[in-house]
Design an enzyme around this catalytic site. Structure first.
Site, short mmCIF file in Angstrom:
data_model
loop_
_atom_site.label_atom_id
_atom_site.label_comp_id
_atom_site.label_asym_id
_atom_site.label_seq_id
_atom_site.Cartn_x
_atom_site.Cartn_y
_atom_site.Cartn_z
N ASN A 216 0.85 -1.20 0.00
CA ASN A 216 0.00 0.00 0.00
C ASN A 216 0.88 1.24 0.00
OD1 ASN A 216 0.52 0.78 2.90
ND2 ASN A 216 -0.46 -1.21 3.25
N LYS A 295 9.14 -16.25 -10.89
CA LYS A 295 8.38 -15.12 -11.39
C LYS A 295 7.30 -15.60 -12.36
CE LYS A 295 8.77 -10.93 -14.17
NZ LYS A 295 9.66 -10.04 -14.96
N PRO A 313 -2.85 -12.26 10.28
CA PRO A 313 -3.17 -12.12 11.70
C PRO A 313 -3.40 -10.65 12.05
CG PRO A 313 -0.83 -12.57 11.40
CD PRO A 313 -1.49 -12.77 10.06
N ILE A 315 -2.74 -7.85 14.31
CA ILE A 315 -1.72 -7.57 15.32
C ILE A 315 -2.29 -6.81 16.50
CG2 ILE A 315 0.49 -6.40 15.73
CD1 ILE A 315 1.11 -6.88 12.74
N LEU A 316 -3.02 -5.74 16.22
CA LEU A 316 -3.57 -4.92 17.32
C LEU A 316 -4.53 -5.72 18.17
CD1 LEU A 316 -3.96 -2.24 18.78
CD2 LEU A 316 -5.66 -1.62 17.03
N PHE A 333 -4.61 2.77 14.94
CA PHE A 333 -4.75 3.77 13.89
C PHE A 333 -5.74 3.25 12.86
CE2 PHE A 333 -1.58 6.41 15.54
CZ PHE A 333 -1.45 7.55 14.75
N LYS A 347 -13.74 0.30 14.81
CA LYS A 347 -12.46 -0.33 15.12
C LYS A 347 -12.18 -0.28 16.61
CE LYS A 347 -7.69 -0.57 13.48
NZ LYS A 347 -6.75 -0.14 12.43
N LYS A 351 -11.76 -3.89 18.34
CA LYS A 351 -10.44 -4.26 18.87
C LYS A 351 -10.37 -4.13 20.39
CE LYS A 351 -9.00 -4.80 14.63
NZ LYS A 351 -7.89 -4.12 13.97
#
Length: 413
Positions: A216, A295, A313, A315-316, A333, A347, A351
């Site tokens: 990204n 490739k 997974p 993480i937070l 974030f 979120k 979370k």
């Protein structure tokens, strides 16, 4: 964007002792002035053999002091007035001889007199050593450095590198920008002194084949700014960084990773060792289920390849689910493309973290400025738009104010 004046209103005595690193002092002076400081240069006789007072006057905009008998101050006591008028004295370069003077309390010329006569309780002394590697390693120099630290001085550096004599080793003065940033950090409130902080930053890269991957636009700038601001605030900081090309903030321990799984594997064992976890990284939600060994070639008539994706997974969420005794205070974030408040609050609740910081990803990725909104269980509040380091310092202040004696789910923003 206009330059951030981190040293605005600060009065700095910049002292130069003898050494080839005096050439760096010219650029340092310029950097301090650009950061808003009023710089008064004081030079020893030895320093004047390497760089002229005219040069330093041109860069500082103020006449340089070189003589203990200079009659310009009203009381005819430059060595007293200079130290009392300053917010800090920075000696850069500080030669082995000058450090010995400081350690022994000798004062046979204006700069050492000024250091000795300064009010210790309100005029800090910062020293940037610069000398040959053998001089730096000598037991006498090491004793002298230990002594000036015991007497209250702050020693900045030195670092290792190529020296004017052609040798390579410790003793090289920090670069002007590093010294400028160290001085800025010195003046920052130590709101997180004694705390440990873990930060993730940047994107992740999910390989498709040995050449291509899914990633990204995250530049990592916000996370790196938070790491720097936390270190400035006195925290011990560990930064887990995705694939970005940014310099590591001073005093920060950095761990480089590529994929979301690697970031997860780095963060989970570290989280219980930290008081605060700030999940700034833009972690890929999915990765290819299988990575092609070679490739993938574009061949005429061959079907466009397709990929099965599996979820990475979280993480937070994993850190927020740790047992209470192991769980740091978590900040998430939310980089969204639309309906920022709605998605940030979802979120927060999903979370189960005390604070989520929201921003519009397309409007901030790669930029030096940002707009943040703080979302907690009691509401939301927008921080004034600004450059990312200014916002990072504001966020660090928020986190420091919210840190509870035991985990809860937020204090009103």
């Amino acid at each position: 964007m206009s330059q951030r004046l981190d040293l605005a209103g600060r009065r700095i005595v910049l002292g130069l002792s003898g050494g080839i690193a005096c050439y760096k002092a010219a650029d340092l002076c310029r950097e301090l002035v650009k950061a808003g400081a009023t710089v008064q240069v004081v030079m020893t006789e030895a320093a004047r053999a390497f760089i002229t007072p005219v040069t330093m006057q041109a860069l500082s905009g103020r006449a340089v002091f070189t003589d203990q008998w200079d009659a310009r101050p009203d009381n005819n006591m430059a060595h007293i007035q200079l130290g009392r008028d300053a917010d800090a004295i920075l000696i850069a370069p500080a030669s082995a001889d000058f450090i010995a003077k400081l350690a022994q309390g000798r004062a046979d010329e204006l700069l050492s007199l000024t250091c000795l006569a300064r009010p210790i309780e309100r005029t800090p002394l910062l020293v940037a050593p610069a000398m040959n590697r053998e001089m730096w390693a000598h037991p006498a120099t090491q004793r002298n450095v230990a002594q000036i630290v015991a007497d209250g001085a702050t020693v900045l550096g030195p670092t290792a590198g190529e020296q004017a004599c052609g040798e390579i080793g410790d003793g090289r003065m920090l670069e002007p920008v590093e010294l400028r940033d160290a001085l800025i950090a010195f003046f920052q409130p130590k709101r997180l002194a004694g705390k440990t902080l873990l930060v993730t930053a940047g994107p992740t890269f999910e390989a498709i084949d040995p050449v291509r991957g899914i990633t990204n636009h995250s530049s990592g700038k916000m996370g790196f700014a938070i790491a720097r601001a936390a270190a400035e605030a006195g925290a011990q900081v560990t930064l887990v960084a995705g694939p970005v090309h940014l310099p590591t903030p001073a005093g920060v321990r950095r761990i480089n990773v590529q994929s979301a799984q690697q970031m997860f594997d780095a963060v989970l064992p570290l989280a219980p060792q930290h008081d605060v976890f700030v999940a700034t990284a833009a972690v890929a939600d999915w990765r290819p289920a299988h990575i092609t060994t070679h490739k993938i070639k574009k061949e005429g008539g061959k079907a466009v390849p397709s990929f099965d994706l599996v979820e990475n997974p979280d993480i937070l969420a994993a850190v927020a689910r740790l047992p209470e005794a192991d769980r740091p205070w978590c900040v998430g974030f939310a980089a969204e493309s639309h309906e920022l408040l709605k998605h940030a609050r979802q979120k927060l609740e999903r979370k189960r973290v005390p604070l989520v910081v929201g921003n519009l990803g397309p409007a901030t990725f790669g930029r030096d400025d940002n707009t943040l909104v703080l979302v907690d269980a009691h509401g939301h509040r927008e921080l004034p738009s600004g450059d990312k380091l200014t916002l990072a310092r504001a966020l660090v202040a928020e986190v420091a104010a919210r840190l509870p004696s035991q985990l809860d789910f937020g204090t009103p923003a």
